[in-house]
Design an enzyme around this catalytic site. Structure first.
Site, short mmCIF file in Angstrom:
data_model
loop_
_atom_site.label_atom_id
_atom_site.label_comp_id
_atom_site.label_asym_id
_atom_site.label_seq_id
_atom_site.Cartn_x
_atom_site.Cartn_y
_atom_site.Cartn_z
N GLU A 83 0.81 -1.22 0.00
CA GLU A 83 0.00 0.00 0.00
C GLU A 83 0.84 1.27 0.00
OE1 GLU A 83 -0.63 -2.61 1.94
OE2 GLU A 83 -2.66 -3.22 1.38
N HIS A 103 -9.53 -5.06 11.30
CA HIS A 103 -10.25 -4.92 10.03
C HIS A 103 -11.58 -4.18 10.19
CE1 HIS A 103 -7.37 -7.89 8.65
NE2 HIS A 103 -7.82 -7.80 7.43
#
Lengths: 330, 452
Positions: free
Chosen positions: B186, B255
């Site tokens: 990322e 998450h």
């Protein structure tokens, strides 16, 4: 580092232009250091003195339209790519006449016109950005190459290797220029970097690399031409580890406890990139002492004028606090 | 002894699916590991394997059936020699609807009819029913058709067709030059996208979830958001960072985080978080065209939900404009994204009790449409905010501060912020429910500011 400096065939004009450009950077930086001492420049100020041959050599290998991006030690890169000393110095003093209207400062300057994309204050962040500029060029098919400069310290950042991977995967036309000045702030390379040959780190990704003597502008230019040619021909990225040396501290508030004064002096005496070109000019009878003195004088004048401009230019209008936060939706 | 084969849950948020195809027939002998069927979820079509051995006694759900609830018996295995005749169509009934909350059982006044506000669109505009997922894809595809410099990059956006199927079909239409699978890095690919934006492109960066964007947050904030200012207006980053944000279901603390407040803090970023499919489409198109970096927060649970989307050639929604979802006089509920689900459920319950509720969907978090909120509160004099994020420095906190400064004299009660709880998201189903904001909490907050 090569023991012997290049004396290859080089024209008088080219030597003179190298001399002028490197000298401009050095005098400019000395003046910036002086203005910092006078309190006219604030915050962090990272001088490029000693490393001049790197940007001057590589700019000689660039073509119009090629891009460059670097770290916070960026004054030399800006002058070498043709940005105006006045605008750079006025940015250092935080004035309206600066390249960023005084809102960026020493570490954050840009010139769209000269394809200079900063000036980045976060160590290593400019590396993926440089690959991204190359990504855009490849996408647009315009044949341009990007120089992404970073130091031996940044070479240990994770995002550098994420970028190597994608640049190789996607054949991006980017030259990764590692300006190895041997110290990551105050940490010597052998104390921070596991392998001495940083350019070899591209091997794992299939990126060719080489080391070059960064105190020798002709060697840098030759290596730059090879690297640029590789990128422009569509073969993907290239790594140049340019071994150089910074005479001054990391920033203006560097205590210099991590290296000896003798080490610095030895570099200045034996490896100085400007003396090297000066010697070539004199011994090759390309220029007389008087002619060089006249050049020195001209450059001092340019630098003094930039300092005057940077002092005279007003501070940005208070309204500027609230501009350039968002681009207007058209 | 017959063994029921149950409809499996094939993703954290799957509640039902389509039995796309049986690969076995009645009378077949199957053993563990054999592929029994293909099941289509809203994310993907997946093969479903046998766990038990036996003979297929009866197929209870025909292939092609959609909307098959998880845990419904879809077939029965019998043992060798056993007869299938005894098996009735004993499919497990779908789970019962949740108990209605106490509030609905004890109405205190005549119900108030919700005054739903329709958007002003050209006369004769027709609508089509679309999921949020489809609306997002259409927005990207339409913008990519009209602007060659727009491209999509992210993990699994191309060949996998999107981790959440948002980019389904886009690789086929636009090719691998413009729909680009990245490695799982990322920080690196976000930096590359920022550089590409500096270099003249308009990247759409998909984060598989915004939880992973924390790896890249330096590039988003220090490079994308600040460069326009630091360059004195010379160059900026016209780009979109998008992906699911906030809690999905049972995926635990790392998450399940809502980043609205994080990004809303940053000058130079725009932040939007749509609830409906129409807003998802209209706002994403605006975000792609915007010359600034836009954080576009989606929600996994909303991806599969359907809404009416205006069927227009170029439907856009302006960034920075809230939508009054329904008008009311007694109290203002302000929310955004999936928070709207709780707000609308609470409004219905409160309406049944005779309380007239105004519901505002912020849609954009930055810039924030404070005018719409203030005007509403000047009318209702009461406000409750609803979001799934953490309570400290929440969007609701900010709205409370704005109201205190701009509408203090109009407030008849303190503003209450309904938020997620101040805990990392637990995994256990019961604790997860408690950690999220609930409709009941919104109802009771509303009653509390109404002094009822």
């Amino acid at each position: 580092m090569a023991k012997k400096k290049s004396t290859a065939n080089v024209s008088k004009d080219e030597l003179l232009s190298f001399y002028k450009e490197m000298l401009l950077i050095r005098r400019f930086e000395e003046k910036a250091g002086q203005l910092y001492g006078m309190g006219l420049i604030g915050g962090f100020c990272h001088l490029y003195i000693g490393q001049e041959a790197v940007v001057v050599g590589l700019e000689a290998a660039a073509e119009e339209g090629d891009k460059r991006v670097t770290s916070y030690r960026d004054h030399g890169h800006m002058l070498a790519c043709g940005m105006e000393p006045n605008g750079v110095m006025a940015e250092l003093t935080g004035r309206e006449g600066g390249y960023s209207k005084g809102k960026g400062g020493s570490m954050h300057m840009f010139s769209k016109e000269k394809h200079f994309y900063g000036g980045h204050g976060i160590v290593g962040a400019q590396v993926p950005i440089g690959a991204g500029l190359a990504f855009a060029d490849k996408y647009l098919g315009n044949g341009r190459v990007t120089f992404a400069y970073f130091g031996d310290g940044a070479a240990n950042q994770g995002q550098v290797y994420e970028t190597f991977n994608m640049a190789a995967l996607w054949d991006l036309p980017v030259v990764f220029v590692i300006e190895n000045n041997q110290y990551a702030m105050g940490t010597a390379q052998q104390r921070s970097t596991s392998s001495p040959e940083i350019y070899e780190r591209g091997k794992a990704f299939g990126i060719p690399g080489e080391a070059v003597d960064g105190m020798d502008v002709l060697a840098v230019k030759a290596a730059g031409e090879k690297a640029v040619g590789h990128c422009r021909s569509g073969k993907g990225p290239y790594i140049l580890e340019v071994k150089t040396y910074r005479y001054r501290g990391h920033s203006m508030s560097d205590p210099a406890k991590y290296r000896t004064r003798e080490e610095v002096q030895k570099m200045r005496d034996e490896k100085d990139p400007i003396d090297h070109v000066r010697d070539m000019l004199i011994t090759g009878k390309h220029a007389s002492e008087d002619e060089l003195k006249a050049i020195d004088k001209d450059i001092k004048k340019i630098v003094n004028e930039s300092a005057e401009f940077a002092k005279e230019s007003p501070e940005p209008a208070v309204e500027e606090l609230w501009t350039d936060i968002y681009a207007e939706v058209v | 002894m017959a063994t029921e084969i149950l409809m499996p849950a094939l993703s954290p948020t799957m509640e039902e699916g389509t039995l796309a195809k049986w690969l076995i027939k009645e009378g077949d002998t199957v053993s563990s590991g054999d592929i029994l069927a293909e099941i289509e979820t809203d994310k993907a079509t997946m093969e479903f394997e046998a766990v038990d051995e036996g003979v297929v006694g009866k197929i209870l759900v025909a292939e092609g059936t959609s909307g098959v609830k998880v845990n419904t018996a879809i077939a029965v295995l019998i043992e060798e020699g056993e007869s299938a005749d005894s098996i009735a169509s004993s499919a497990t009934p779908a789970p019962a609807e949740p108990e209605p909350s106490e509030a609905t059982q004890t109405p205190v006044a005549a119900p108030v009819q919700a005054r739903v506000i329709e958007e002003e669109l050209p006369e004769g505009t027709t609508y089509k029913t679309q999921t949020v997922r489809e609306a997002l894809r259409d927005a990207m595809s339409e913008e990519m058709r009209s602007d060659e410099t727009v491209y999509l990059m992210g993990e699994e956006v191309a060949e996998y067709q999107g981790a959440y199927k948002v980019s389904q079909g886009m690789l086929d239409e636009f090719g691998s030059k413009r729909v680009i699978d990245t490695p799982i890095t990322e920080h690196g690919f976000t930096g590359i996208a920022v550089g590409a934006a500096f270099g003249g492109l308009r990247p759409i960066v998909e984060f598989m979830t915004f939880n992973f964007a924390m790896q890249a947050i330096d590039q988003i904030i220090n490079s994308a958001a600040k460069t326009l200012y630091m360059s004195g207006g010379q160059m900026g980053a016209p780009m979109v960072f998008r992906g699911p944000n906030g809690a999905a279901a049972r995926v635990g603390a790392q998450h399940s985080q809502d980043y609205a407040a994080w990004y809303a803090h940053i000058p130079g970023l725009k932040v939007v978080q749509p609830y409906s499919a129409a807003d998802a489409k209209g706002l994403l198109k605006s975000a792609i065209r915007d010359p600034n970096p836009v954080i576009f927060l989606e929600n996994e649970i909303l991806y599969g939900q359907s809404f009416e989307v205006p069927d227009m050639d170029d439907y856009t929604v302006p960034i920075g404009k809230a939508r009054i979802w329904q008008e009311g006089d007694d109290i203002t509920l302000v929310s955004f994204g999936i928070g709207m689900k709780y707000a609308l459920e609470a409004a219905e319950i409160l309406g049944a009790e005779g309380i007239s509720v105004e519901v505002i969907d912020l849609r954009s978090i930055r810039p924030l449409d404070t005018e719409t909120i203030i005007n509403s509160v000047m009318k209702t004099n009461r406000c409750v905010t609803i979001e799934e994020g953490f309570p400290v420095c929440s969007i609701g906190n900010h709205i409370s501060s704005v109201l205190m400064q701009e509408a203090f004299d109009y407030l008849d009660a303190p503003v209450i912020n309904c938020t997620g709880k101040d805990v990392p998201m637990p995994y256990a189903a019961n604790l997860e429910k408690l950690a999220l904001v609930t409709t009941d909490e919104v109802v009771s907050a509303a009653k509390s500011v109404l002094y009822r």
